[in-house]
Design a protein around this motif. Sequence first.
Motif, PDB file in Angstrom:
ATOM      1  N   GLN A  74       8.917  57.830  35.205  1.00 44.03           N
ATOM      2  CA  GLN A  74       9.972  57.862  35.977  1.00 44.03           C
ATOM      3  C   GLN A  74      10.202  59.359  36.607  1.00 44.03           C
ATOM      4  N   ILE A  75      10.696  59.452  37.793  1.00 42.05           N
ATOM      5  CA  ILE A  75      10.565  60.791  38.456  1.00 42.05           C
ATOM      6  C   ILE A  75      12.148  60.975  38.983  1.00 42.05           C
ATOM      7  N   GLY A  76      12.532  62.259  38.651  1.00 42.69           N
ATOM      8  CA  GLY A  76      13.772  62.829  39.139  1.00 42.69           C
ATOM      9  C   GLY A  76      13.197  64.150  39.615  1.00 42.69           C
ATOM     10  N   ARG A 111      10.346  61.876  50.199  1.00 43.62           N
ATOM     11  CA  ARG A 111      10.440  60.401  50.960  1.00 43.62           C
ATOM     12  C   ARG A 111       9.131  59.668  50.714  1.00 43.62           C
ATOM     13  N   ASP A 112       7.925  60.145  50.324  1.00 47.47           N
ATOM     14  CA  ASP A 112       6.767  59.447  49.970  1.00 47.47           C
ATOM     15  C   ASP A 112       6.568  58.994  48.634  1.00 47.47           C
ATOM     16  N   TYR A 113       7.643  59.323  47.771  1.00 50.95           N
ATOM     17  CA  TYR A 113       7.306  58.889  46.615  1.00 50.95           C
ATOM     18  C   TYR A 113       8.538  58.005  45.946  1.00 50.95           C
ATOM     19  N   LYS A 114       8.364  57.313  44.868  1.00 55.45           N
ATOM     20  CA  LYS A 114       9.394  56.568  44.345  1.00 55.45           C
ATOM     21  C   LYS A 114      10.146  57.530  43.385  1.00 55.45           C
ATOM     22  N   VAL A 115      11.345  57.787  43.748  1.00 54.14           N
ATOM     23  CA  VAL A 115      12.261  58.813  42.935  1.00 54.14           C
ATOM     24  C   VAL A 115      13.454  57.956  42.499  1.00 54.14           C
ATOM     25  N   GLU A 116      13.521  57.577  41.033  1.00 54.38           N
ATOM     26  CA  GLU A 116      14.518  56.648  40.674  1.00 54.38           C
ATOM     27  C   GLU A 116      15.758  57.559  39.721  1.00 54.38           C
ATOM     28  N   TYR A 117      14.953  58.575  39.188  1.00 55.30           N
ATOM     29  CA  TYR A 117      15.913  59.461  38.400  1.00 55.30           C
ATOM     30  C   TYR A 117      16.618  60.247  39.449  1.00 55.30           C
ATOM     31  N   PRO A 118      17.677  61.166  38.913  1.00 55.02           N
ATOM     32  CA  PRO A 118      18.512  61.706  39.832  1.00 55.02           C
ATOM     33  C   PRO A 118      17.898  62.823  40.775  1.00 55.02           C
ATOM     34  N   VAL A 119      18.699  63.349  41.864  1.00 56.99           N
ATOM     35  CA  VAL A 119      18.079  64.426  42.487  1.00 56.99           C
ATOM     36  C   VAL A 119      19.289  65.248  42.132  1.00 56.99           C
ATOM     37  N   ILE A 176      17.693  64.758  27.303  1.00 59.86           N
ATOM     38  CA  ILE A 176      18.002  63.080  27.008  1.00 59.86           C
ATOM     39  C   ILE A 176      18.977  62.757  28.166  1.00 59.86           C
ATOM     40  N   SER A 177      18.524  61.288  28.467  1.00 62.18           N
ATOM     41  CA  SER A 177      19.547  60.486  29.432  1.00 62.18           C
ATOM     42  C   SER A 177      20.037  59.491  28.695  1.00 62.18           C
ATOM     43  N   PHE A 178      21.458  59.366  28.801  1.00 63.00           N
ATOM     44  CA  PHE A 178      21.964  58.277  28.322  1.00 63.00           C
ATOM     45  C   PHE A 178      22.050  57.109  29.288  1.00 63.00           C
ATOM     46  N   VAL A 179      21.594  57.201  30.386  1.00 62.25           N
ATOM     47  CA  VAL A 179      21.432  56.134  31.489  1.00 62.25           C
ATOM     48  C   VAL A 179      20.075  55.895  31.845  1.00 62.25           C
ATOM     49  N   ASP A 180      19.673  54.642  31.937  1.00 68.43           N
ATOM     50  CA  ASP A 180      18.470  54.365  32.481  1.00 68.43           C
ATOM     51  C   ASP A 180      18.415  54.208  34.070  1.00 68.43           C
TER      52      ASP A 180
END
Length: 361
Positions: A218-220, A245-253, A353-357
């Motif tokens: 997963q990418i942020g 913009r050309d990538y799938k970024v689902e984790y935060p910016v 560690i992320s407490f959110v998916d």
Amino acid sequence: MRLPDDYDEHSGMSPVFITAIVAVTIFIAAIFIIVLISNSSSKGGGNTSSSVPQQVIITEESSEAVISGSKLRPDDLDFWDMYPEETTETEVEPSQSVTPETVEDDPSTDGKHTLVQYADGEEEWVLISPYLPKHGYDFTKLVCQSDIMKYYVDGKQMSYAGVDISKYDDYVDFVKLKKAGISFVMIRVGARGYGSGQLVLDEYFADNIKRASDAGLQIGVYFYSQAVTEDEAIEEANMVLENIRDYKVEYPVAYDMEFVANDDARIDTLSRAEKTSIAKAFLETIENAGYNPIIYGNKEWLIKEIDMSKLTAYDVWLSQIADVPDYPYKFTMWQYKDDAAVDGIAGYASLNISFVDYSEK
């Protein structure tokens, strides 16, 4: 029978006999008197404790007592002062227990303050705001395995392991990272020079985001800001958007503004209000583009350098190198280690560690 010569025929008794009777009577009387005198002496000079108590007379005029037949006054008999009075401790009823003196609240134990440690080593207990949302994590449910922190709820893992990387980590093997248990990566897009103010793209960014995506992580992403105006913050956000913009970024910016160690930086003169408005400009721009914005910082930055009451709409990525965080407010990601050994990174790794998916958010 021949009678004595002194016999008195009229009385029937001779003079000799009468004389004898008188002598005996006198003798008996003398003995009786001697006995009386002896008894009286023994009563007067014997043990006074067996004698009858003497009568006490109290006169109304003086209210003083005198002993009948004596010249003693009551004061003469006041011998009790010779003995100390017995003192008894007064028992205190439970309802009347003595309350100890009020002690000022200790900020380290009153639950109303949190400790802020500044970069220069100073510390300050800061009052916790009742208006900011608090986190609800139970840190007794944290489990650390080979430096990987996991959080469980009712026996089910409710967390995700991640690393943040930049050009300073050199070449990263993302396939090995994933096999080591890493779920997401936060990749640095670039930075603004803290002296020059120039925007610089991280030279490893393009390669990192491509290979991390290919490895199925997963990418942020994050950007190191030194903006001194809202316009500069928007410029930084647009640079990030252009490169992801050309990538799938689902984790935060993530927006990362922090002081520079051992040097002067262009943000040093900014006020708390200015830093807050600049951060908000960046986060709003990212949000408007459809991504998940998040603000990064340690306790000092989040509590003292910006006003989080103006930024409650955004998630927080807490940086606190510790076994357990003590930041009281709400956060969704936590950077807890910066010197970990993880397969896939040659040097020290920064673990999160992320407490959110975020892939499902």
